[in-house]
Design an enzyme around this catalytic site. Structure first.
Site, PDB file in Angstrom:
ATOM      1  N   HIS A   1       0.181  -3.002  -9.126  1.00 12.83           N
ATOM      2  CA  HIS A   1       0.504  -4.111  -8.220  1.00 12.83           C
ATOM      3  C   HIS A   1       1.934  -4.601  -8.458  1.00 12.83           C
ATOM      4  CE1 HIS A   1      -3.600  -4.531  -6.647  1.00 12.83           C
ATOM      5  NE2 HIS A   1      -3.971  -4.155  -7.865  1.00 12.83           N
TER       6      HIS A   1
ATOM      7  N   HIS B   1       3.794  -2.712  -2.878  1.00 14.87           N
ATOM      8  CA  HIS B   1       2.521  -2.059  -3.183  1.00 14.87           C
ATOM      9  C   HIS B   1       1.439  -2.430  -2.171  1.00 14.87           C
ATOM     10  CE1 HIS B   1       2.052  -6.031  -5.081  1.00 14.87           C
ATOM     11  NE2 HIS B   1       0.750  -5.862  -4.886  1.00 14.87           N
TER      12      HIS B   1
ATOM     13  N   ASP C   1      -2.783  -3.235  -1.599  1.00 10.25           N
ATOM     14  CA  ASP C   1      -4.039  -3.654  -2.222  1.00 10.25           C
ATOM     15  C   ASP C   1      -5.219  -2.946  -1.560  1.00 10.25           C
ATOM     16  OD1 ASP C   1      -2.657  -5.399  -3.792  1.00 10.25           O
ATOM     17  OD2 ASP C   1      -3.406  -7.231  -2.835  1.00 10.25           O
TER      18      ASP C   1
ATOM     19  N   HIS D   1      -9.691  -4.506  -5.414  1.00 11.82           N
ATOM     20  CA  HIS D   1      -8.794  -5.380  -6.167  1.00 11.82           C
ATOM     21  C   HIS D   1      -9.469  -6.711  -6.510  1.00 11.82           C
ATOM     22  CE1 HIS D   1      -5.238  -7.237  -7.663  1.00 11.82           C
ATOM     23  NE2 HIS D   1      -4.904  -7.891  -6.567  1.00 11.82           N
TER      24      HIS D   1
ATOM     25  N   HIS E   1      -7.347 -13.533  -0.481  1.00  7.19           N
ATOM     26  CA  HIS E   1      -7.703 -12.122  -0.659  1.00  7.19           C
ATOM     27  C   HIS E   1      -9.153 -11.860  -0.246  1.00  7.19           C
ATOM     28  CE1 HIS E   1      -3.939 -11.792  -2.919  1.00  7.19           C
ATOM     29  NE2 HIS E   1      -4.081 -10.485  -2.849  1.00  7.19           N
TER      30      HIS E   1
END
Length: 278
Positions: free
Chosen positions: A110, A114, A116, A120, A230
């Protein structure tokens, strides 16, 4: 026939600084014919001096933008003050008697620019194998929109609505105050970086067709809402997140994005080389 004007122009060209003459030559010949175009320190073209590689951000006469960051020991790393640190070493060295130089890398997946994967932040997805190798490359390649977020604002539901992103747009790269502050060039991780708030993430998921989100710092989320953002984006496994993009000098508008993570089986993230093409 009077050749004075022509001679005058030729003399002016000969008197131009060495660097400018070389730039013209590079654009017309070296860049077109060499995968690794070079400079020499004294502008010599004899080939006797050691060449110096050209490091660029824009290619093909301004048509291709590299929007990934170079990896350096001083680039920021999530949650630390001292940057990424020394991550690259020579496992084998010609100077030490090996037949070839072979570099070895060790750093978080990360880091830098990058991608995800769902694993993650969701352990059941990690165990099930939803890694970066399982990502659909169609989401990471295709028409994209680069938009400017109002400065000094995190990306809330109100901000998302005000951006008026048309239905049908599937890939959006958000340029924020992070770019203006050059946070990706600062060693210490900055918790004040702009990012999505939970309500902005949920609004995007519920009201748009966006499947790829890119942001200009190491986290798509504001620090106060890291996990909720997220969760909102990755829970449905319908979204790809690209973090740490380099969007300075890229005009807002429509491009084709090409972003390729490494095929790392079992990894919850991967460094990626991302470009925009006009």
């Amino acid at each position: 026939m009077n050749n004075t004007p022509l001679l005058h122009h030729l003399v002016l060209l000969l008197l131009l600084p060495c660097t400018l003459v070389y730039t013209i030559t590079t654009v017309t010949s070296s860049s077109a014919n060499q995968a690794y175009p070079t400079l020499t320190e004294d502008c010599s073209v004899s080939g006797e001096d050691i060449p110096v590689p050209i490091r660029r951000e824009v290619y093909d006469y301004g048509r291709i933008f590299d929007i990934s960051h170079r990896y350096t020991p001083d680039m920021p790393s999530y949650g630390v003050k001292d940057g990424l640190g020394e991550f690259l070493s020579l496992g084998m060295s010609i100077k030490n008697g090996s037949d070839a130089n072979v570099s070895v890398m060790k750093f978080s997946v990360h880091s830098g620019t990058h991608v995800d994967a769902p694993g993650h932040v969701f352990d059941h997805y990690y165990d099930a194998g939803f890694d970066v190798d399982a990502l659909d490359l169609e989401f990471l390649n295709g028409p994209t929109l680069v938009v400017d977020v109002p400065r000094n604002k995190n990306i809330t539901a109100e901000v998302m609505e005000a951006l008026n992103i048309p239905k049908g747009v599937r890939r959006v790269l958000f340029r924020t105050l992070n770019t203006d502050r050059k946070l990706m060039w600062k060693k210490e991780f900055d918790t004040s970086a702009v990012g999505f708030m939970e309500d902005g993430a949920k609004w995007l998921v519920d009201n748009t067709d966006i499947k790829l989100i890119g942001l200009d710092y190491l986290n798509v989320a504001a620090s106060v809402d890291v996990l909720p953002v997220h969760y909102a984006f990755l829970q449905g496994r319908e979204m790809v997140l690209v973090e740490g993009l380099k969007l300075d000098g890229v005009p807002a508008g429509i491009y084709s994005v090409h972003c390729l993570p490494l095929r790392l089986i079992g990894s919850d993230g991967s460094p990626a080389r991302c470009i925009l093409i006009k």
